[in-house]
Design an enzyme around this catalytic site. Structure first.
Site, PDB file in Angstrom:
ATOM      1  CD  GLU A 241      -1.782   1.984   2.199  1.00 38.01           C
ATOM      2  OE1 GLU A 241      -1.411   2.962   1.946  1.00 38.01           O
ATOM      3  OE2 GLU A 241      -2.467   1.683   3.433  1.00 38.01           O
TER       4      GLU A 241
ATOM      5  CB  CYS B 169      -2.508   5.842   3.460  1.00 32.98           C
ATOM      6  SG  CYS B 169      -3.668   4.936   4.688  1.00 32.98           S
TER       7      CYS B 169
END
Length: 498
Positions: free
Chosen positions: A269, A306
């Site tokens: 990720e 994020c």
């Protein structure tokens, strides 16, 4: 509880100064913390890998109920650490204690969520098992009995994230998912919060002993040496990698994995700018509300989520909305970032954007200390955004870009040229959304999670959650790092026929 500064390998604490050492860092004081942490040696890492491989043969035979008890025990042992864990993490990250309390409970709850998934359907967690009955009367050939089930892959390497010291680190989602699937885990702890990682490893070790699990089922590696990370992912016994971090580091690890004889999945990720689409009626009728919501979401954690919203697509001519954004950002206080390297990169990226003639500075927060990061919001038109590739790069920290669009056609063109994202939100009145089918249809092919009239910061841990997205937001669009379906990352199908 005094920290050892060591790594956990097969139930033993290892690491000595002759292998090199490093210190954690205090973002609040802008100086190193006194505790020394020792790099694990290459030989000791080989021992951790061997212990994980040996543990796999025993751990994969545990029942789902035994694994559920183990995960629950880990969760309980995290809580036993009490305020010492919170205080240590606060020193290493300067994240607010209230935020850390919430993230700790999220971590506890996601461990228990996997435990519940294992208990609710012991014959087939997540409903994965599929059975097709035999039919001896079928012509021209009889039909055999077939069953599709899933097996754990083997030992898994997990790399902790800097920005989520609990939920995406030592005992975070990847570790929980792999253990639930039946895979031993070796965690490469993040150097931004090594003391936190040691305390979490102590919780795991206590659970291993209490539940009589194989001692090599969990290891935690401390090291500031990049070579050790590459040694870990290249080891033949490692069968999958979970990673949350930068595109640059991920690319280097993937290059090492590509040299392996056996290909293994790398679940990375890597970041996202999480576009926020503001439709015309919403922008006009709710200008102050939407401006404040965007700013507050972007400033959460000082932009170190994020899912931080970094791209705001607004109709041209919405001066009132932009005025509210400017006022909100100009009043925002500065704050620390997690490491000096992150601060340095943030300031470099802001300086680069300040030099771009295509951009104007819409708002700039107060800078209270030179080692802080202060909020910045820039603005440009759609044509300049599409012609300037750097503007699709994530700025990790409190920064966002307003891009003005003139028409639905121009907005659609922009969306179609976006890179892959973890999330996107579409903000509109009922009238806006009734006309937005084409926009929504285009957006869903760019993201892993599509949100209506909400901001993206915050990820619910549940069975229906997807945290991933098209490249470069993640390396496998078919996978999630949050929610019980993350267990599938570390399992493979097998068919039994009779």
């Amino acid at each position: 509880m005094t920290l050892t500064g060591q790594s956990l390998v097969a139930g033993q604490w290892l690491g000595h100064s002759e292998n090199g050492e490093f210190n954690a860092f205090s973002p609040a004081r802008n100086e190193p913390l006194p505790t020394r942490f020792f790099n694990l040696s290459a030989t000791e890492l080989d021992g951790a890998i061997e212990a994980a491989q040996a543990a796999f043969f025993e751990y994969r035979k545990t029942s789902f109920a035994q694994r559920a008890d183990f995960l629950t025990c880990i969760a309980d042992q995290i809580l036993v650490l009490g305020d010492e864990l919170l205080e240590q993490t606060h020193q290493e990250t300067n994240l607010p204690l209230a935020r850390l309390q919430g993230e700790r409970m999220r971590t506890v709850n996601q461990l228990k969520a996997f435990a519940s998934a294992l208990r609710e359907n012991p014959a087939s967690p997540l409903g994965l098992k599929i059975v097709d009955e035999a039919d001896a009367t079928r012509a021209p050939l009889p039909k055999p009995h077939t069953e599709l089930n899933y097996l754990p892959l083997g030992p898994v390497a997990v790399f902790g994230a800097s920005n989520f010291p609990y939920a995406f680190s030592t005992l975070g989602g990847d570790t929980a998912a792999a253990l639930a699937a039946g895979c031993p885990v070796i965690v490469k702890n993040h150097t931004a919060h090594p003391g936190t990682g040691e305390l979490m490893a102590r919780a795991a070790l206590a659970a291993i002993k209490e539940c009589a699990m194989p001692i090599g089922v969990f290891a935690m590696v401390q090291s500031a040496e990049h070579a050790l990370s590459h040694q870990l992912v290249s080891a033949p016994a490692i069968k999958a990698v979970g990673f949350t971090g930068s595109f640059n580091v991920a690319s280097k690890l993937q290059a090492t994995i590509a040299m392996r004889e056996e290909s293994i999945p790398f679940y990375g990720e890597l970041g996202s700018i999480n576009p926020q689409v503001i439709l015309p009626n919403k922008a006009i009728e709710h200008s102050k509300e939407i401006a404040q919501s965007l700013c507050q979401s972007m400033l959460m954690g000082n932009g170190q989520f994020c899912t931080s919203p970094g791209l705001w697509l607004v109709p041209t001519g919405c001066d009132e909305l932009e005025t509210h954004i400017t006022a909100c950002i100009n009043d925002a206080p500065s704050d620390t970032l997690l490491t000096p390297e992150i601060v340095k990169t943030f300031k470099q990226q802001i300086a680069e954007r300040n030099q771009l003639e295509q951009l104007s500075l819409l708002g700039e927060g107060k800078l209270e200390h030179a080692f802080h990061a202060n909020a910045h919001v820039f603005a440009c038109n759609t044509e300049d955004f599409l012609a300037t590739p750097i503007l699709q790069e994530e700025v990790f920290g409190p920064a966002a870009l307003v891009v003005r669009y003139d028409s639905e056609h121009q907005l659609m063109t922009l969306i179609n040229q976006l890179q892959g994202q973890l999330t996107a939100s579409i903000h509109g009145t009922e009238a806006d959304l009734n006309k937005a089918d084409s926009l929504i249809e285009a957006l869903q092919y760019k993201v892993g999670r599509l949100i209506k009239n909400q901001l993206p910061t915050g990820v619910e841990v549940c069975g229906s959650m997807n945290h991933g997205g098209p490249y470069p937001s993640s390396t496998d669009v078919r996978s999630t790092s949050v929610g019980t379906n993350a267990m599938l990352r570390f399992m493979r199908p097998i068919c039994y026929q009779a």
